[in-house]
Design a protein around this motif. Structure first.
Motif, PDB file in Angstrom:
ATOM      1  N   ASN A  23      45.468  32.097 -22.760  1.00 22.92           N
ATOM      2  CA  ASN A  23      45.261  31.707 -21.414  1.00 22.92           C
ATOM      3  C   ASN A  23      43.855  31.239 -21.162  1.00 22.92           C
ATOM      4  OD1 ASN A  23      47.895  32.600 -20.631  1.00 22.92           O
ATOM      5  ND2 ASN A  23      46.852  34.878 -20.823  1.00 22.92           N
ATOM      6  N   GLN A  26      43.241  28.556 -18.410  1.00 22.19           N
ATOM      7  CA  GLN A  26      43.355  29.256 -17.010  1.00 22.19           C
ATOM      8  C   GLN A  26      41.800  29.911 -16.631  1.00 22.19           C
ATOM      9  OE1 GLN A  26      46.325  28.933 -15.484  1.00 22.19           O
ATOM     10  NE2 GLN A  26      45.310  29.991 -13.511  1.00 22.19           N
ATOM     11  N   LYS A  56      45.406  22.384 -24.270  1.00 24.31           N
ATOM     12  CA  LYS A  56      45.554  23.173 -22.925  1.00 24.31           C
ATOM     13  C   LYS A  56      44.446  22.725 -21.904  1.00 24.31           C
ATOM     14  CE  LYS A  56      47.647  27.469 -24.735  1.00 24.31           C
ATOM     15  NZ  LYS A  56      48.673  27.664 -23.750  1.00 24.31           N
TER      16      LYS A  56
END
Ligand code: GLY
Length: 359
Positions: A23, A26, A56
């Protein structure tokens, strides 16, 4: 997941947990508004985690560049730093972009220094992938490169915008590198927290990773909040480092940072005991925990060699060197020692090896 907020010239969160690299895109885009991101990594870490992070971030709409240099302390030089700056300039990186340090202490220190100085400062993120970088170098804003005369002699205090510690990254670490980080974890126990020291003594390498790493970062957070620029109590974090840095430099960095800090802690606690600053029980406890973690406690370098190396260390102030002395497990003092007394102090500390084998 735990979130620890560091309060300094910039306030920022440190995320500690398992699987956070998944993540990271993010977390980064939530905390930094940037157009381009430059991932800086080394030849060991980039193949493991770099391409996935790049992809990502690209999916989030960022332009992502990467700069990868050969792994190891020998890359932490003005030459590599200059290559990074040229790379940033050639790719027209601006203050609206960010750097991402993906790796251990060398990557974090050199990326932080590039971030501190390129265009007089651009945002950066620390993603430490070693235990040592998680508990120490990624938090607190010390950035640096080495000079031939000594370690970390050029640098700046410059806080990151965000730190992401993914405990899962430790699973790919060679055991020797993991042990290196254990030296810094043990250091926090000796300095501040007898309970942490006890937990490490009871569990050895099987200590609770997330809990222990978060505890070390909390301890460091408190130190940085009270002395960001290392003029007072932060110097305690240098327990074992004055002689440790000397050993690293004298060995041409073949002795790793963690091993050198372990030897430095052994020298200082033995000398402290001989000079009456701590009792034999404290010295023996340090002795035993280093043995338990298979960390070294002795060196072939002599007191005159270590003395000369200590004089090049940053902790020197005029004619005194501030040594960090354990008084009990969980407590240490800053002791200014005159430079002309340092060599005998080291000599007293080098008797550790003989004690070590007889204990
Ligand atoms: N590594 C010691 C400090 O951050 O002060």
């Amino acid at each position: 997941m735990r979130i620890i907020t560091v309060t300094a010239s910039r306030n920022y969160p440190v995320f500690v947990g398992s699987g956070l690299l998944d993540n990271a895109d993010q977390l980064i885009t939530e905390h930094i508004k940037c157009t381009n991101a430059v991932i800086i990594s080394d030849s060991h870490v980039w193949p493991l985690y770099g391409p996935a992070l790049r992809d990502k971030l690209q999916e989030k709409g960022l332009h992502v560049y990467h700069f990868v240099f050969p792994a190891g302390e020998s890359s932490k030089t003005i030459a590599t730093y200059t290559e990074i700056l040229n790379f940033l300039a050639e790719n027209h990186i601006t203050r609206s972009d960010c750097l991402i340090a993906l790796g251990g202490g060398v990557v974090g220190d050199i990326t932080g220094f590039a971030a501190a100085t390129f265009l007089r400062g651009i945002p950066y993120v620390q993603i430490p992938t070693t235990l040592l970088a998680m508990v120490d170098s990624s938090v607190g804003g010390k950035t640096a490169v080495d000079l031939p005369a000594g370690k970390n002699l050029v640098g700046a205090f410059y806080q990151p915008h965000l730190v992401i510690c993914d405990i899962c990254a430790l699973n790919t670490l060679p055991i020797s590198i993991f042990r290196d980080g254990c030296a810094e974890v043990i250091k926090y126990g000796i300095l501040y927290d007898a309970g942490l020291f006890e937990h490490l003594s009871q569990n050895g390498l099987a200590f609770c990773r997330e809990e222990v790493i978060a505890r070390c970062i909390e301890l460091k957070r408190d130190v940085v909040a009270s002395d960001e620029f290392d003029t007072g109590l932060r110097q305690k974090l240098n327990l074992g480092h004055t002689f440790g840095h000397g050993i690293e430099n004298l060995s041409n960095y073949t002795v790793s940072h963690g091993q050198a800090v372990a030897i430095g802690m052994a020298i200082i606690s033995t000398a402290a005991c001989q000079y009456g600053y701590c009792d034999n029980k404290t010295k023996t406890a340090v002795n035993h925990i280093l043995q338990q973690f298979a960390l070294p406690a002795t060196t072939d370098f002599t007191a005159p060699q270590l003395y000369r190396a200590a004089l090049s260390d940053k902790k020197r102030s005029g004619e005194k060197v501030n040594l960090i002395i354990p008084t009990t497990i969980g407590n240490c003092e800053i002791l200014p020692v005159a430079t002309n007394e340092i060599e005998s102090f080291i000599q007293a500390g080098l008797s550790y090896g003989s004690d070590y084998s007889s204990n």
